[in-house]
Design an enzyme around this catalytic site. Structure first.
Site, PDB file in Angstrom:
ATOM      1  N   HIS A  46       9.082   8.159  15.024  1.00 44.26           N
ATOM      2  CA  HIS A  46       8.018   7.259  14.554  1.00 44.26           C
ATOM      3  C   HIS A  46       6.748   8.036  14.220  1.00 44.26           C
ATOM      4  CE1 HIS A  46       6.741   2.773  14.820  1.00 44.26           C
ATOM      5  NE2 HIS A  46       6.104   3.385  13.833  1.00 44.26           N
ATOM      6  N   ILE A  47       6.895   9.022  13.336  1.00 43.59           N
ATOM      7  CA  ILE A  47       5.770   9.900  12.986  1.00 43.59           C
ATOM      8  C   ILE A  47       5.237   9.628  11.588  1.00 43.59           C
ATOM      9  CG2 ILE A  47       6.500  11.753  14.543  1.00 43.59           C
ATOM     10  CD1 ILE A  47       7.715  13.162  12.057  1.00 43.59           C
ATOM     11  N   GLY A  48       5.641   8.518  10.972  1.00 45.21           N
ATOM     12  CA  GLY A  48       5.226   8.253   9.601  1.00 45.21           C
ATOM     13  C   GLY A  48       3.731   8.361   9.389  1.00 45.21           C
ATOM     14  N   GLY A  49       2.958   7.807  10.295  1.00 47.39           N
ATOM     15  CA  GLY A  49       1.499   7.853  10.173  1.00 47.39           C
ATOM     16  C   GLY A  49       0.853   8.895  11.058  1.00 47.39           C
TER      17      GLY A  49
ATOM     18  N   GLU B 179      12.170   1.918  21.295  1.00 45.79           N
ATOM     19  CA  GLU B 179      11.652   3.283  21.259  1.00 45.79           C
ATOM     20  C   GLU B 179      11.081   3.658  22.619  1.00 45.79           C
ATOM     21  OE1 GLU B 179       8.824   3.431  18.074  1.00 45.79           O
ATOM     22  OE2 GLU B 179      10.333   3.111  16.511  1.00 45.79           O
TER      23      GLU B 179
ATOM     24  N   ASP C  63       9.986  -6.956  -4.482  1.00 49.61           N
ATOM     25  CA  ASP C  63       8.993  -7.559  -3.595  1.00 49.61           C
ATOM     26  C   ASP C  63       9.113  -9.071  -3.725  1.00 49.61           C
ATOM     27  OD1 ASP C  63       6.184  -6.188  -2.247  1.00 49.61           O
ATOM     28  OD2 ASP C  63       6.290  -8.367  -2.387  1.00 49.61           O
TER      29      ASP C  63
ATOM     30  N   ASP D 103      12.869   6.724  10.837  1.00 51.13           N
ATOM     31  CA  ASP D 103      11.682   7.098  11.614  1.00 51.13           C
ATOM     32  C   ASP D 103      11.337   6.032  12.647  1.00 51.13           C
ATOM     33  OD1 ASP D 103       9.406   8.856  12.120  1.00 51.13           O
ATOM     34  OD2 ASP D 103       8.168   7.283  11.205  1.00 51.13           O
TER      35      ASP D 103
ATOM     36  N   HIS E 245       0.822  -1.207   0.000  1.00 50.46           N
ATOM     37  CA  HIS E 245       0.000   0.000   0.000  1.00 50.46           C
ATOM     38  C   HIS E 245       0.858   1.259   0.000  1.00 50.46           C
ATOM     39  CE1 HIS E 245      -3.589  -2.360   0.534  1.00 50.46           C
ATOM     40  NE2 HIS E 245      -3.150  -2.891   1.654  1.00 50.46           N
ATOM     41  N   ILE E 246       1.880   1.289   0.849  1.00 50.76           N
ATOM     42  CA  ILE E 246       2.740   2.476   0.933  1.00 50.76           C
ATOM     43  C   ILE E 246       3.670   2.548  -0.261  1.00 50.76           C
ATOM     44  CG2 ILE E 246       4.536   3.635   2.279  1.00 50.76           C
ATOM     45  CD1 ILE E 246       3.305   2.330   4.787  1.00 50.76           C
TER      46      ILE E 246
END
Length: 466
Positions: free
Chosen positions: A344-347, A314, A226, A309, A206-207
């Site tokens: 860890h702000i990707g989403g 963490e 992949d 990220d 998806h990403i």
């Protein structure tokens, strides 16, 4: 100990309130709102089901899950306790026995020990893409489905990668840091346009596929690797091996889950195979990159920069230190030039968190209210069409059991005196799940049905909804 006799609560129909569309909504939103109002009353509304033992369902939401999700679940009649931080394993073991559902993001870990302590737990919601923070097999064997949001934050992560590509190629982070320190350092050496450069995407899900489209819009060439054959979007090209991608790409970005085969998939050997002066970006999982090996590649100037990220360990909450007590190499990594580190702000965008909150909270409510497991990652996906309010007294049997021969015959023998209006069963591995709607069941028979099905030899968990 045998279950106590129960009484089916008398329920009044749920009132559906229609709100006026605010003027800030788009035209499409207003049109959808008008269409939804026009159909109210024209479609038979589903009957709201509840556990027949009438125990109030309590939900524990951790890690600052969106307020929209909290409001939605409370509107469903659930008691919701909301916390902004993650809980440790010891804290969860102490707290979780009183809850029927738990919602987490990526920091909280639902281990076998936690699941064994969760005597009332029915369902787990991961308000994120990944589910490796949950012991999925133990949860399934305990009759607990796990839901996630596989694509709601895909756009947010893809956009962050684009920002990191440009920032690395222009040394933007380094120049900004220097100027904040009072140093004027205008230069063009080793600063590049991204147009015409090659982006290598590892993991074209998806990403990765969304990122592919965005990168081509900037004039980049896109190749991807992949483990399965994927249909390329635009002019992207799939390569046969990871090594082929590493040797050709100017930027390598990782979008893979954490699995035994992906831990340290980028280590010393792979970093040496990357082009000299290339860049590495990891917004996937912290353990897929060997960080000490990456530090060596950056120090030797073999790589021109990196953006991370995610990290192997963490902090559990905002404000906590990110230092060598957490990861032994933290201070060294923080000292390197042209390295972008983010928490860890990707989403972490308003749009992504709203969509994730909607998707996972609705999945939790569908399972608790109707027994639907569509979208579960560790569980058979089973659903039945809704019981309508006009259908009168019906009971829905939700039976999780070991996947063994003869179970359905045994259960159907118990149900044979009644009118089974619809029934569906499926299995996944060692766990099977049956939904059945039974008509005209008296309160006394409800108790008997639950007792008889719960006492079958393969029973894991049996719920009755009415």
């Amino acid at each position: 100990m045998s279950p106590q006799p129960i009484a089916i609560p008398q329920k009044s129909p749920r009132v559906v309130a229609a709100s006026i569309s605010p003027p800030t909504q788009t035209l499409h939103d207003r049109l959808r709102h008008r269409e939804s109002l026009a159909t109210i009353g024209a479609i038979r509304q589903p009957k709201v089901l509840h556990p027949v033992d009438n125990e109030n369902l309590r939900l524990l939401l951790l890690e600052n899950i969106s307020q929209e999700a909290v409001s939605y679940l409370r509107a469903q009649g659930f008691t919701v306790d909301h916390y902004t931080k993650a809980l440790s394993e010891d804290e969860l073991v102490e707290k979780i026995p009183q809850y029927h559902a738990v919602g987490i993001r990526s920091k909280t870990r639902i281990t076998e020990r936690v699941i064994k302590a969760a005597s009332k737990l029915l369902v787990i919601g991961c308000f994120c893409i990944g589910t490796n923070q949950v012991d999925l097999a133990t949860a399934a064997n305990a009759g607990i489905p796990v839901f996630n949001s596989p694509f709601s934050n895909s756009r947010s992560v893809a956009e962050l990668v684009i920002a990191e590509i440009i920032a690395l190629s222009r040394q933007l982070f380094q120049r900004s840091f220097e100027l904040r320190e009072g140093i004027w350092n205008k230069q063009s050496k080793s600063c590049w346009e991204v147009r015409g450069k090659t982006l290598g995407i590892v993991g074209y899900g998806h990403i990765g596929s969304q990122l592919s489209v965005l990168a081509e819009a900037l004039g980049m060439r896109v190749i991807f690797f992949d483990v399965i054959n994927m249909m390329p979007l635009g002019s992207a090209r799939q390569v046969e091996t990871l090594q082929a991608l590493l040797a050709e790409a100017d930027f390598v970005t990782l979008h893979v889950p954490e699995l035994p085969e992906t831990v340290n998939m980028i280590s010393k050997t792979e970093l040496e195979q990357m082009k000299e002066g290339s860049y590495l970006i990891n917004n996937a999982r912290g353990r897929v990159v060997d960080i000490p090996a990456l530090i060596d590649a950056l120090r030797s100037k073999h790589l021109a920069g990196a953006a991370l990220d995610v990290f192997p360990a963490e902090p559990a909450s905002n404000g906590a230190p990110f230092d060598d007590s957490l990861n032994s190499w933290s201070s060294t990594l923080r000292s390197l030039p042209n390295v972008i580190l983010s928490p860890h702000i990707g989403g972490s965008t308003e749009e992504a968190q709203r969509m994730i909150g909607e998707e996972v909270s609705q999945a939790l409510a569908r399972y608790l209210n109707y027994g639907s497991t569509v979208g579960a990652v560790n569980f058979p996906e089973v659903d039945l069409r809704a019981i309508t309010a006009e259908q009168g007294d019906h009971v829905r049997v939700c039976h999780v059991h070991n996947n063994q021969p003869g179970v359905l015959r045994q259960v159907n023998d118990i149900l044979s005196p009644y009118n089974v209006e619809k029934q569906y069963s499926d299995s996944k591995g060692d766990v099977a799940y049956l939904l059945a709607d039974i008509a005209d069941v008296s309160p006394v028979d409800v108790n008997k049905l639950r007792d008889q099905i719960s006492q079958t030899r393969a029973n894991i968990l049996t719920r009755l909804l009415a």
